[in-house]
Design a protein around this motif. Sequence first.
Motif, PDB file in Angstrom:
ATOM      1  N   ILE A  50     130.524 -53.621  21.617  1.00 41.25           N
ATOM      2  CA  ILE A  50     130.264 -53.569  23.058  1.00 41.25           C
ATOM      3  C   ILE A  50     131.460 -54.161  23.804  1.00 41.25           C
ATOM      4  O   ILE A  50     131.930 -55.261  23.487  1.00 41.25           O
ATOM      5  N   VAL A  51     131.957 -53.412  24.791  1.00 38.38           N
ATOM      6  CA  VAL A  51     132.949 -53.957  25.710  1.00 38.38           C
ATOM      7  C   VAL A  51     132.166 -54.583  26.856  1.00 38.38           C
ATOM      8  O   VAL A  51     131.429 -53.896  27.574  1.00 38.38           O
ATOM      9  N   CYS A  52     132.280 -55.889  26.993  1.00 35.85           N
ATOM     10  CA  CYS A  52     131.596 -56.614  28.071  1.00 35.85           C
ATOM     11  C   CYS A  52     132.643 -56.823  29.173  1.00 35.85           C
ATOM     12  O   CYS A  52     133.521 -57.677  29.043  1.00 35.85           O
ATOM     13  N   ASP A  53     132.576 -55.987  30.222  1.00 33.66           N
ATOM     14  CA  ASP A  53     133.617 -56.017  31.256  1.00 33.66           C
ATOM     15  C   ASP A  53     133.226 -56.978  32.381  1.00 33.66           C
ATOM     16  O   ASP A  53     132.500 -56.603  33.284  1.00 33.66           O
ATOM     17  N   ALA A  59     122.601 -51.172  27.000  1.00 30.75           N
ATOM     18  CA  ALA A  59     123.686 -51.061  26.010  1.00 30.75           C
ATOM     19  C   ALA A  59     123.151 -51.153  24.585  1.00 30.75           C
ATOM     20  O   ALA A  59     123.646 -50.487  23.679  1.00 30.75           O
ATOM     21  N   LEU A  60     122.119 -51.976  24.388  1.00 32.82           N
ATOM     22  CA  LEU A  60     121.590 -52.185  23.025  1.00 32.82           C
ATOM     23  C   LEU A  60     120.692 -51.060  22.539  1.00 32.82           C
ATOM     24  O   LEU A  60     120.451 -50.932  21.338  1.00 32.82           O
ATOM     25  N   ILE A  68     116.229 -46.230  32.889  1.00 35.11           N
ATOM     26  CA  ILE A  68     117.621 -46.685  32.684  1.00 35.11           C
ATOM     27  C   ILE A  68     117.834 -47.061  31.221  1.00 35.11           C
ATOM     28  O   ILE A  68     118.804 -46.646  30.590  1.00 35.11           O
ATOM     29  N   ILE A  69     116.918 -47.855  30.696  1.00 39.88           N
ATOM     30  CA  ILE A  69     117.092 -48.344  29.311  1.00 39.88           C
ATOM     31  C   ILE A  69     116.970 -47.197  28.306  1.00 39.88           C
ATOM     32  O   ILE A  69     117.689 -47.156  27.301  1.00 39.88           O
ATOM     33  N   ALA A  70     116.088 -46.234  28.618  1.00 39.41           N
ATOM     34  CA  ALA A  70     115.849 -45.141  27.658  1.00 39.41           C
ATOM     35  C   ALA A  70     116.894 -44.019  27.739  1.00 39.41           C
ATOM     36  O   ALA A  70     116.946 -43.157  26.862  1.00 39.41           O
ATOM     37  N   GLU A  71     117.731 -44.047  28.769  1.00 41.73           N
ATOM     38  CA  GLU A  71     118.650 -42.922  29.008  1.00 41.73           C
ATOM     39  C   GLU A  71     119.510 -42.588  27.776  1.00 41.73           C
ATOM     40  O   GLU A  71     119.648 -41.432  27.386  1.00 41.73           O
ATOM     41  N   GLY A  72     120.070 -43.627  27.162  1.00 40.27           N
ATOM     42  CA  GLY A  72     120.921 -43.402  25.976  1.00 40.27           C
ATOM     43  C   GLY A  72     120.144 -42.790  24.828  1.00 40.27           C
ATOM     44  O   GLY A  72     120.656 -41.937  24.091  1.00 40.27           O
TER      45      GLY A  72
END
Length: 320
Positions: A173-176, A165-166, A111-115
């Motif tokens: 960052i939009v924090c929704d 996100a980071l 998940i974290i590495a996807e971006g």
Amino acid sequence: MNNFEKLVEINNIKKYFSMSRGRILKAVDDVSFYINKGETLGLVGESGCGKTTLGRVVNRIYQQTEGQVIFEGKDISHYSKKDYKGITREMQMIFQDPYTSLDARMTTGEIIAEGMVIHNLYKQKDRTNRVFELLNLVGLNKEHINRFPHEFSGGQRQRIGIARALAIEPKFIVCDEPISALDVSVQSQIVNLLMRLQREFGLTYLFIAHDLSMVKHISDRVAVMYLGSVVELTESNDLYKNPLHPYTQSLLSAIPIADPILSANRQRMLLQGEVPSPINTPPGCKFKNRCPHASGDCSEEAPILREVSPGHFVACHLVN
Ligand code: SF4
């Protein structure tokens, strides 16, 4: 604030959705504001007021119906998909629900590495090291890398969402509503984490929430939204000390006070009536059917958001 460098600016943004029988849902109706580099702008309003839709327009998940989105001085309102790829590296989103926003079939590491994979950043080994670094940064540890989302608490999942996100080093960052679904005890931990990361990496936030108590701690300025429009915008301290719009006053009066004496002596401003439908809204002030101060003018003419003192904007016929 005006001397600071603007990172994001939106001008006259409208986001309309076509409904059945030719009806139009005006989710966002002519909203303008800017966010300075390193600043947090809180965006507050009841559910259905259009704040999440607006966050998605700013973050280019939705295309606006009208208006302009400017990022680092460039008008990105009509960028092609290819152009957006560069921009999506700069803009990220943290979602409200940490239970549904993470893919249950992927490990934390994936998940974290996807971006990083999408943007082709780092070699495989360096990606793993970067994931370790991010886990540490958000208060998780190396052992979590191979676990699945269901093995974590809500607060830990939101930490994974923040690490994701980071991962590609965004500027904005939009924090929704990132803390709405969490226990009260965990909410302040996540807010403090976001504030620490902001200081460390110079991040800029649009922080969306449904009540003013949640944005008080983190926001430099706050915009209050009602039925698709911003009705008040000012510096955070000013808003809490000197709310001018009747809707803001009612939101503030609903915040619980821990001190029982102060709480007993406080005048609550309870709103009457329902939030009108954003479909085919009637003319005049959108708040008129719930406002204790509504008069004839309010039915005829929609108030414009005007600067009533330096940096303090209000949309109400009664406020000069
Ligand atoms: Fe109330 Fe009228 Fe002001 Fe609207 S314009 S908030 S109805 S006083």
